[in-house]
Scaffold this motif. Structure first.
Motif, PDB file in Angstrom:
ATOM      1  N   LEU A  50       0.872  -1.177   0.000  1.00  0.00           N
ATOM      2  CA  LEU A  50       0.000   0.000   0.000  1.00  0.00           C
ATOM      3  C   LEU A  50       0.907   1.225   0.000  1.00  0.00           C
ATOM      4  O   LEU A  50       1.731   1.398   0.906  1.00  0.00           O
ATOM      5  CB  LEU A  50      -0.901   0.004   1.237  1.00  0.00           C
ATOM      6  N   ILE A  51       0.781   2.045  -1.030  1.00  0.00           N
ATOM      7  CA  ILE A  51       1.692   3.182  -1.188  1.00  0.00           C
ATOM      8  C   ILE A  51       0.935   4.488  -0.995  1.00  0.00           C
ATOM      9  O   ILE A  51      -0.224   4.640  -1.405  1.00  0.00           O
ATOM     10  CB  ILE A  51       2.380   3.153  -2.572  1.00  0.00           C
ATOM     11  N   PHE A  52       1.599   5.443  -0.331  1.00  0.00           N
ATOM     12  CA  PHE A  52       1.067   6.793  -0.136  1.00  0.00           C
ATOM     13  C   PHE A  52       1.970   7.754  -0.911  1.00  0.00           C
ATOM     14  O   PHE A  52       3.182   7.817  -0.652  1.00  0.00           O
ATOM     15  CB  PHE A  52       1.068   7.172   1.345  1.00  0.00           C
ATOM     16  N   CYS A  53       1.394   8.515  -1.841  1.00  0.00           N
ATOM     17  CA  CYS A  53       2.147   9.489  -2.641  1.00  0.00           C
ATOM     18  C   CYS A  53       1.649  10.880  -2.278  1.00  0.00           C
ATOM     19  O   CYS A  53       0.444  11.151  -2.338  1.00  0.00           O
ATOM     20  CB  CYS A  53       1.948   9.232  -4.135  1.00  0.00           C
ATOM     21  N   LEU A  54       2.558  11.779  -1.946  1.00  0.00           N
ATOM     22  CA  LEU A  54       2.152  13.108  -1.488  1.00  0.00           C
ATOM     23  C   LEU A  54       3.269  14.115  -1.707  1.00  0.00           C
ATOM     24  O   LEU A  54       4.422  13.748  -1.931  1.00  0.00           O
ATOM     25  CB  LEU A  54       1.777  13.062  -0.007  1.00  0.00           C
ATOM     26  N   ASP A  77      -7.611  -6.257  10.041  1.00  0.00           N
ATOM     27  CA  ASP A  77      -8.204  -7.328   9.235  1.00  0.00           C
ATOM     28  C   ASP A  77      -8.875  -6.804   7.960  1.00  0.00           C
ATOM     29  O   ASP A  77      -9.474  -7.582   7.220  1.00  0.00           O
ATOM     30  CB  ASP A  77      -9.232  -8.096  10.074  1.00  0.00           C
ATOM     31  N   MET A  78      -8.793  -5.528   7.712  1.00  0.00           N
ATOM     32  CA  MET A  78      -9.448  -4.931   6.544  1.00  0.00           C
ATOM     33  C   MET A  78      -8.706  -5.292   5.262  1.00  0.00           C
ATOM     34  O   MET A  78      -7.470  -5.354   5.232  1.00  0.00           O
ATOM     35  CB  MET A  78      -9.483  -3.407   6.726  1.00  0.00           C
ATOM     36  N   GLU A  79      -9.472  -5.529   4.201  1.00  0.00           N
ATOM     37  CA  GLU A  79      -8.859  -5.745   2.894  1.00  0.00           C
ATOM     38  C   GLU A  79      -8.338  -4.418   2.353  1.00  0.00           C
ATOM     39  O   GLU A  79      -8.942  -3.376   2.564  1.00  0.00           O
ATOM     40  CB  GLU A  79      -9.885  -6.320   1.911  1.00  0.00           C
ATOM     41  N   TRP A  80      -7.218  -4.475   1.652  1.00  0.00           N
ATOM     42  CA  TRP A  80      -6.651  -3.259   1.058  1.00  0.00           C
ATOM     43  C   TRP A  80      -7.261  -3.053  -0.321  1.00  0.00           C
ATOM     44  O   TRP A  80      -6.641  -3.343  -1.351  1.00  0.00           O
ATOM     45  CB  TRP A  80      -5.130  -3.363   1.000  1.00  0.00           C
ATOM     46  N   TYR A 115      -2.660   3.973  -2.990  1.00  0.00           N
ATOM     47  CA  TYR A 115      -2.820   2.952  -4.030  1.00  0.00           C
ATOM     48  C   TYR A 115      -2.365   1.596  -3.510  1.00  0.00           C
ATOM     49  O   TYR A 115      -1.239   1.445  -3.015  1.00  0.00           O
ATOM     50  CB  TYR A 115      -2.009   3.338  -5.270  1.00  0.00           C
ATOM     51  N   ALA A 116      -3.261   0.625  -3.582  1.00  0.00           N
ATOM     52  CA  ALA A 116      -2.931  -0.752  -3.226  1.00  0.00           C
ATOM     53  C   ALA A 116      -2.568  -1.494  -4.508  1.00  0.00           C
ATOM     54  O   ALA A 116      -3.338  -1.484  -5.472  1.00  0.00           O
ATOM     55  CB  ALA A 116      -4.110  -1.427  -2.527  1.00  0.00           C
ATOM     56  N   GLU A 117      -1.397  -2.089  -4.516  1.00  0.00           N
ATOM     57  CA  GLU A 117      -0.893  -2.742  -5.728  1.00  0.00           C
ATOM     58  C   GLU A 117      -1.875  -3.827  -6.195  1.00  0.00           C
ATOM     59  O   GLU A 117      -2.363  -4.639  -5.405  1.00  0.00           O
ATOM     60  CB  GLU A 117       0.478  -3.352  -5.467  1.00  0.00           C
ATOM     61  N   GLY A 118      -2.172  -3.790  -7.485  1.00  0.00           N
ATOM     62  CA  GLY A 118      -3.074  -4.762  -8.063  1.00  0.00           C
ATOM     63  C   GLY A 118      -4.515  -4.313  -8.120  1.00  0.00           C
ATOM     64  O   GLY A 118      -5.348  -4.990  -8.727  1.00  0.00           O
ATOM     65  N   GLN A 119      -4.836  -3.165  -7.500  1.00  0.00           N
ATOM     66  CA  GLN A 119      -6.205  -2.669  -7.508  1.00  0.00           C
ATOM     67  C   GLN A 119      -6.465  -1.836  -8.773  1.00  0.00           C
ATOM     68  O   GLN A 119      -5.548  -1.206  -9.311  1.00  0.00           O
ATOM     69  CB  GLN A 119      -6.462  -1.796  -6.279  1.00  0.00           C
ATOM     70  N   PRO A 120      -7.704  -1.794  -9.257  1.00  0.00           N
ATOM     71  CA  PRO A 120      -8.000  -1.027 -10.479  1.00  0.00           C
ATOM     72  C   PRO A 120      -8.030   0.480 -10.244  1.00  0.00           C
ATOM     73  O   PRO A 120      -7.957   1.252 -11.192  1.00  0.00           O
ATOM     74  CB  PRO A 120      -9.378  -1.538 -10.890  1.00  0.00           C
ATOM     75  N   TYR A 121      -8.197   0.903  -9.011  1.00  0.00           N
ATOM     76  CA  TYR A 121      -8.299   2.332  -8.697  1.00  0.00           C
ATOM     77  C   TYR A 121      -7.438   2.653  -7.485  1.00  0.00           C
ATOM     78  O   TYR A 121      -7.138   1.777  -6.673  1.00  0.00           O
ATOM     79  CB  TYR A 121      -9.747   2.749  -8.401  1.00  0.00           C
ATOM     80  N   GLY A 122      -7.099   3.936  -7.388  1.00  0.00           N
ATOM     81  CA  GLY A 122      -6.474   4.451  -6.184  1.00  0.00           C
ATOM     82  C   GLY A 122      -7.372   5.511  -5.573  1.00  0.00           C
ATOM     83  O   GLY A 122      -8.408   5.882  -6.139  1.00  0.00           O
ATOM     84  N   ILE A 123      -6.989   6.015  -4.417  1.00  0.00           N
ATOM     85  CA  ILE A 123      -7.823   6.976  -3.682  1.00  0.00           C
ATOM     86  C   ILE A 123      -7.051   8.283  -3.500  1.00  0.00           C
ATOM     87  O   ILE A 123      -5.867   8.284  -3.155  1.00  0.00           O
ATOM     88  CB  ILE A 123      -8.214   6.420  -2.308  1.00  0.00           C
ATOM     89  N   LEU A 124      -7.735   9.394  -3.720  1.00  0.00           N
ATOM     90  CA  LEU A 124      -7.222  10.723  -3.393  1.00  0.00           C
ATOM     91  C   LEU A 124      -7.952  11.215  -2.156  1.00  0.00           C
ATOM     92  O   LEU A 124      -9.186  11.346  -2.159  1.00  0.00           O
ATOM     93  CB  LEU A 124      -7.435  11.694  -4.555  1.00  0.00           C
ATOM     94  N   ALA A 125      -7.207  11.470  -1.084  1.00  0.00           N
ATOM     95  CA  ALA A 125      -7.779  11.971   0.168  1.00  0.00           C
ATOM     96  C   ALA A 125      -7.202  13.351   0.459  1.00  0.00           C
ATOM     97  O   ALA A 125      -5.996  13.581   0.335  1.00  0.00           O
ATOM     98  CB  ALA A 125      -7.470  11.022   1.317  1.00  0.00           C
ATOM     99  N   ASP A 126      -8.059  14.266   0.827  1.00  0.00           N
ATOM    100  CA  ASP A 126      -7.657  15.661   1.034  1.00  0.00           C
ATOM    101  C   ASP A 126      -7.031  15.831   2.419  1.00  0.00           C
ATOM    102  O   ASP A 126      -7.720  15.740   3.437  1.00  0.00           O
ATOM    103  CB  ASP A 126      -8.867  16.572   0.888  1.00  0.00           C
ATOM    104  N   VAL A 127      -5.735  16.065   2.448  1.00  0.00           N
ATOM    105  CA  VAL A 127      -5.027  16.365   3.704  1.00  0.00           C
ATOM    106  C   VAL A 127      -4.238  17.667   3.546  1.00  0.00           C
ATOM    107  O   VAL A 127      -3.159  17.837   4.092  1.00  0.00           O
ATOM    108  CB  VAL A 127      -4.079  15.209   4.103  1.00  0.00           C
TER     109      VAL A 127
END
Length: 505
Positions: A50-54, A77-80, A115-127
């Motif tokens: 799981l990568i965080f880009c900022l 226990d949450m899925e990425w 972005y979780a490797e292998g997932q079709p989408y990533g997430i943009l979160a406002d920080v």
């Protein structure tokens, strides 16, 4: 709210999910052209990444750690996946993207890309780290009555102020973007059901059609979207007072707020609206009428006094009374310049003092203006460069131009004095009339968004005089200005407003 955004179909724009983590890092480094500011943080679990880009200069590290990372760590226990991560983040602004250009834009706006490797989408979160000053008094529009709070450089904060002023469910704020490179956020603000749809569409179209790299502020934006950018007269109002914008919106006008700009732009705006102060609304109507007429008369004399002095001393000595003619002759006996050169020299000195006072720190600037004016004026008279009477006339003209509530209109009034003085030196009274006719014709041809610039004088709209040229008792202003072509034309029932009933009735 978590929402999905599908990028534009463009073969030249690669999808983020088509890359692994290392390729994604290389692509982002290439697109963003930064090394020291771009930060990547990676979390690993059972072979998953799981990568965080900022961008570390744009984000609030406390929000990132406390809200984003801790929320993910507490749910072991949450899925990425995009859906799972979005559910555990206690945030409103979460967007799922899979286009690389959207990822780059989001990181540049202070968001973190997850972005979780292998997932079709990533997430943009406002920080994003919010840098804004506190609420302060207005600097360029000082008031005696009425709210004195001013806008700040925060678009979100400015909208908060407006919504606190206007608790109307019909208040609309459309999102716009200005600048193809800067991508500055803007808001088109109006009250639905009051503002005319054609005026709204004109504002929207002119802003959206701008093909610019960067717009530094609302005053510059106004120059791009106004009807005649060659004119010295401003055709759209800019103000730092939220209360003034609220009054304008209820009158059917449309406003534009720009991020990182402490001013608001609104229109349509007639010539006479620039002489209206916000405190006129809060004062008794007869006091407001007196002050508004005082400003108009002061502006007229500010433009006329110095050219009249030049014309009279150059060509029209016969209009001067004999006692005054004697004192004028004595005052000008040692002056080596013709009246037109003398007047232009002093006008130039006044503008130098004004500009120097505005650029220096507040206390030093005030001292510079007062002491500089007295010392230079006295020294100029004693040295024979000018006469005492012209010093008085120039001072009155400067005071008259400073009574204009709008800084842009006051500057325009000071600028047009120079060509009128030149015309007075060339042809006397005829030159003054020619210059006045030229400016009147120019004002008659000028347009603001939504109508003529000289309304309600041209075309004549008698009902609008109470909103611009005069000020009437509030119970006689039951209708909104006709110039703005509002949909809801009535502010309140006029008959009931004029009825005065006691409690026992």
């Amino acid at each position: 709210m978590f929402k999905w955004l599908s990028g534009k179909k463009n073969e030249e724009t690669p999808k983020a999910h088509s890359l692994d983590v290392e390729e994604l890092k290389e692509q982002l480094k290439t697109e963003l052209n930064v090394d020291s500011e771009l930060v990547f943080r990676t979390m690993k679990r059972d072979g998953e990444k799981l990568i965080f880009c900022l961008m570390n200069t744009l984000i609030d590290s406390t929000r990132l750690d406390d809200i984003v990372i801790k929320s993910i760590l507490h749910n072991k226990d949450m899925e990425w996946t995009c859906e799972s991560i979005a559910k555990v983040l206690p945030m409103i602004s979460i967007t799922a993207v899979n286009q690389l250009n959207e990822v780059v834009t989001g990181i540049n706006q202070g968001k973190v890309y997850i972005y979780a490797e292998g997932q079709p989408y990533g997430i943009l979160a406002d920080v994003k780290k919010t840098l804004e000053r506190g609420l302060e008094k207005a600097e360029t529009e000082s008031l005696v009555y009425g709210p004195k709070i001013s806008f700040t450089e925060s678009l979100q904060g400015n909208m908060n102020i407006l919504r606190n002023n206007i608790k109307d469910e019909d208040l609309c704020a459309e999102d716009l973007t200005v600048g193809k490179r800067s991508k500055t956020k803007a808001k088109l603000v109006y009250i639905k059901g009051i503002a005319d749809e054609e005026i709204i569409q004109t504002f929207r179209q002119r802003v959206e059609d701008l093909n610019l790299d960067y717009v530094p502020g609302t005053t510059v934006l106004g120059q791009y979207i106004e009807s005649d950018s060659w004119s010295v007269f401003p055709q759209l109002m800019t103000t730092e007072l939220p209360d003034r914008v609220s009054i304008a919106l209820y009158r059917g006008k449309v406003a534009v707020l720009l991020d990182r700009s402490p001013d608001c732009l609104y229109g349509p705006t007639s010539f006479f609206a620039f002489f209206e102060s916000t405190e006129d609304v809060y004062m008794r109507w007869n006091m407001g009428l007196f002050l508004r007429m005082l400003r108009l008369v002061a502006t007229f004399f500010s433009v006329l006094l110095t050219p009249a002095y030049v014309a009279v001393l150059t060509y029209h000595y016969e209009v001067i009374p004999s006692p005054l003619l004697l004192s004028l002759g004595e005052s000008r006996a040692r002056v080596p310049f013709p009246p037109v050169m003398e007047a232009l020299l002093l006008e130039f000195v006044i503008e130098l003092l004004r500009e120097a006072g505005a650029r220096l720190p507040t206390k030093v600037g005030q001292t510079m203006g007062i002491v500089g004016g007295i010392v230079i004026g006295q020294a100029a008279v004693e040295a024979g460069f000018t006469s005492n009477i012209l010093i008085i006339i120039i001072a009155l003209s400067a005071l008259g131009s400073f009574t204009t509530p709008s800084y842009l209109m006051g500057t325009a009034i000071r600028i047009i004095r120079f060509p009128i003085i030149l015309m007075a030196g060339l042809w006397g009274g005829i030159g003054i009339m020619l210059a006045f006719c030229f400016f009147i014709i120019h004002l008659l041809k000028l347009e603001t968004i939504g109508g003529p610039y000289l309304t309600p004088i041209y075309p004549v709209r008698l009902k609008d005089l109470g909103y611009s040229f005069f000020k009437l008792p509030p119970q006689y202003l039951s209708f909104r200005p006709l110039t703005n072509r509002t949909e809801d034309k009535e502010r309140f029932p006029s008959r009931k407003a004029k009825q005065k009933k006691d409690v026992d009735e």
